[in-house]
Design a protein around this motif. Structure first.
Motif, short mmCIF file in Angstrom:
data_model
loop_
_atom_site.label_atom_id
_atom_site.label_comp_id
_atom_site.label_asym_id
_atom_site.label_seq_id
_atom_site.Cartn_x
_atom_site.Cartn_y
_atom_site.Cartn_z
N GLU A 1 53.58 48.81 8.20
CA GLU A 1 53.28 47.94 8.80
C GLU A 1 53.08 46.31 7.91
N ARG A 2 53.29 46.53 6.70
CA ARG A 2 53.18 45.41 5.91
C ARG A 2 54.40 44.44 5.60
N LEU A 3 55.54 45.33 5.51
CA LEU A 3 56.86 44.63 5.73
C LEU A 3 56.65 43.91 6.44
N GLY A 4 56.11 44.32 8.06
CA GLY A 4 56.32 43.29 9.03
C GLY A 4 57.39 43.42 9.53
N GLN A 5 57.46 42.90 11.19
CA GLN A 5 58.89 43.14 11.48
C GLN A 5 59.69 41.66 11.49
N PRO A 6 60.83 42.07 11.30
CA PRO A 6 61.96 43.25 11.65
C PRO A 6 61.73 44.09 10.74
N PHE A 7 61.78 44.25 10.05
CA PHE A 7 62.09 45.19 8.65
C PHE A 7 61.31 46.57 8.40
N ASN A 8 60.07 46.57 9.52
CA ASN A 8 59.67 47.28 9.49
C ASN A 8 60.40 49.01 9.81
N PRO A 9 61.64 50.20 8.80
CA PRO A 9 61.31 50.96 9.85
C PRO A 9 61.48 51.94 10.71
N VAL A 10 59.67 52.35 10.15
CA VAL A 10 58.91 53.17 10.41
C VAL A 10 59.53 53.84 12.39
N PRO A 11 59.27 52.62 12.72
CA PRO A 11 59.43 53.42 14.41
C PRO A 11 60.64 54.55 14.83
N LYS B 1 50.67 72.19 3.61
CA LYS B 1 52.27 71.78 3.99
C LYS B 1 52.50 70.79 5.04
N MET B 2 53.06 69.58 5.61
CA MET B 2 53.07 68.51 6.25
C MET B 2 54.65 68.75 7.49
N ASN B 3 54.83 68.55 7.89
CA ASN B 3 55.68 68.76 8.69
C ASN B 3 56.19 66.59 8.60
N PHE B 4 57.72 66.86 9.16
CA PHE B 4 58.63 65.06 9.32
C PHE B 4 57.29 64.31 10.03
N ALA B 5 57.09 64.98 10.96
CA ALA B 5 56.27 63.73 11.73
C ALA B 5 54.80 63.03 11.22
N GLN B 6 54.54 64.32 10.27
CA GLN B 6 53.21 63.35 9.86
C GLN B 6 53.41 62.68 8.15
N ARG B 7 54.54 63.19 7.46
CA ARG B 7 54.91 62.35 6.60
C ARG B 7 55.18 61.32 7.17
N ALA B 8 56.12 61.46 8.09
CA ALA B 8 56.34 59.50 8.50
C ALA B 8 55.47 58.96 8.63
N ALA B 9 54.49 59.37 8.85
CA ALA B 9 52.67 58.60 9.41
C ALA B 9 52.07 58.59 8.81
N LEU B 10 52.49 58.48 7.34
CA LEU B 10 52.42 57.98 5.76
C LEU B 10 52.49 57.03 5.90
N LEU B 11 53.91 56.94 6.55
CA LEU B 11 54.49 55.32 5.71
C LEU B 11 53.83 54.37 6.74
N LEU C 1 62.85 52.51 2.18
CA LEU C 1 62.72 53.50 0.97
C LEU C 1 63.57 53.81 -0.02
N MET C 2 64.32 52.74 -0.50
CA MET C 2 64.81 53.59 -2.20
C MET C 2 63.66 51.80 -2.50
N ARG C 3 63.86 50.68 -1.51
CA ARG C 3 63.30 49.68 -2.68
C ARG C 3 62.18 49.78 -2.70
N ALA C 4 61.35 50.55 -1.57
CA ALA C 4 60.02 50.62 -2.78
C ALA C 4 59.49 52.18 -3.44
N ILE C 5 60.86 52.88 -3.41
CA ILE C 5 60.78 54.20 -4.44
C ILE C 5 60.67 53.14 -5.84
N GLY C 6 61.58 52.21 -5.37
CA GLY C 6 62.90 51.79 -7.21
C GLY C 6 61.55 50.63 -7.85
N GLU C 7 60.65 50.08 -6.55
CA GLU C 7 59.22 49.10 -7.52
C GLU C 7 58.33 49.89 -8.04
#
Length: 186
Positions: A95-105, A80-90, A166-172
């Motif tokens: 980082e590849r999206l770069g600023q300002p488009f990185n939603p992870v923070p 099992k992974m909690n939300f923070a652990q799953r978010a860390a996988l993003l 996230l939806m865009r990445a899932i769709g790709e």
């Protein structure tokens, strides 16, 4: 000194108007003084909205992970992974999206606020709490109304923008033939 009986405790409340709100929080302070903290000033609408935003973002994170890591056994109850652990996988993806488009923070701050409200019911949002959301929105949107936006409006638009990323990445991934694995477990 003995504690008052349960019936005496309830008799006290029967004589008072309890109103529509939650019961007050009770604590014994230093020296034995009893303190009541009333919760009638809580913004249940904002708290509920923030929790709902968290659940919607969590759904998109799960879908992202299923399409980006289909080889993993998301059904394994021992992993099992909690939300923070799953978010860390993003993180690398963000980082590849770069600023300002990185939603992870922003996603990580949403989780932090959810935890604050989950463990401190009377927590009040501050300008510092909202800064990552506002910074993210300034980067991805020219919305002029952001300067006068309420906390709920900021959460609304930040959630939409995070989910859209996230939806865009899932769709790709789906367009590239990546079939999702079963639902991640908590």
């Amino acid at each position: 000194m003995s504690e008052p009986s349960t019936s005496a405790f309830f008799e006290k409340f029967e004589s008072e108007d309890l109103g529509e709100g939650l019961p007050p929080m009770f604590q014994v302070a230093d020296g034995g003084a009893k303190k009541w903290k009333h919760l009638d000033q809580l913004d249940f609408d904002l708290i509920g909205y923030l929790l709902s935003c968290h659940l919607v973002v969590e759904h998109y994170i799960n879908e992202f992970l299923k399409t980006h890591f289909p080889e993993l056994d998301w059904q394994n109850k021992d992993a099992k992974m909690n939300f923070a652990q799953r978010a860390a996988l993003l993180t690398t993806w963000g980082e590849r999206l770069g600023q300002p488009f990185n939603p992870v923070p922003t996603i990580k701050r949403l989780n932090s606020l959810r935890n604050k409200f989950g463990h401190q019911l009377d927590y009040t949002l501050t300008a510092d709490d909202m800064k990552p959301f506002i910074d993210f929105l300034h980067g991805v949107s020219p919305w002029e109304g952001l300067k006068q936006a309420t906390a709920k409006q900021v959460l609304h638009w930040a959630t939409w923008c995070c989910c859209a990323s996230l939806m865009r990445a899932i769709g790709e991934q789906a367009d590239n033939g990546h079939v999702p694995s079963p639902e991640p477990t908590r």
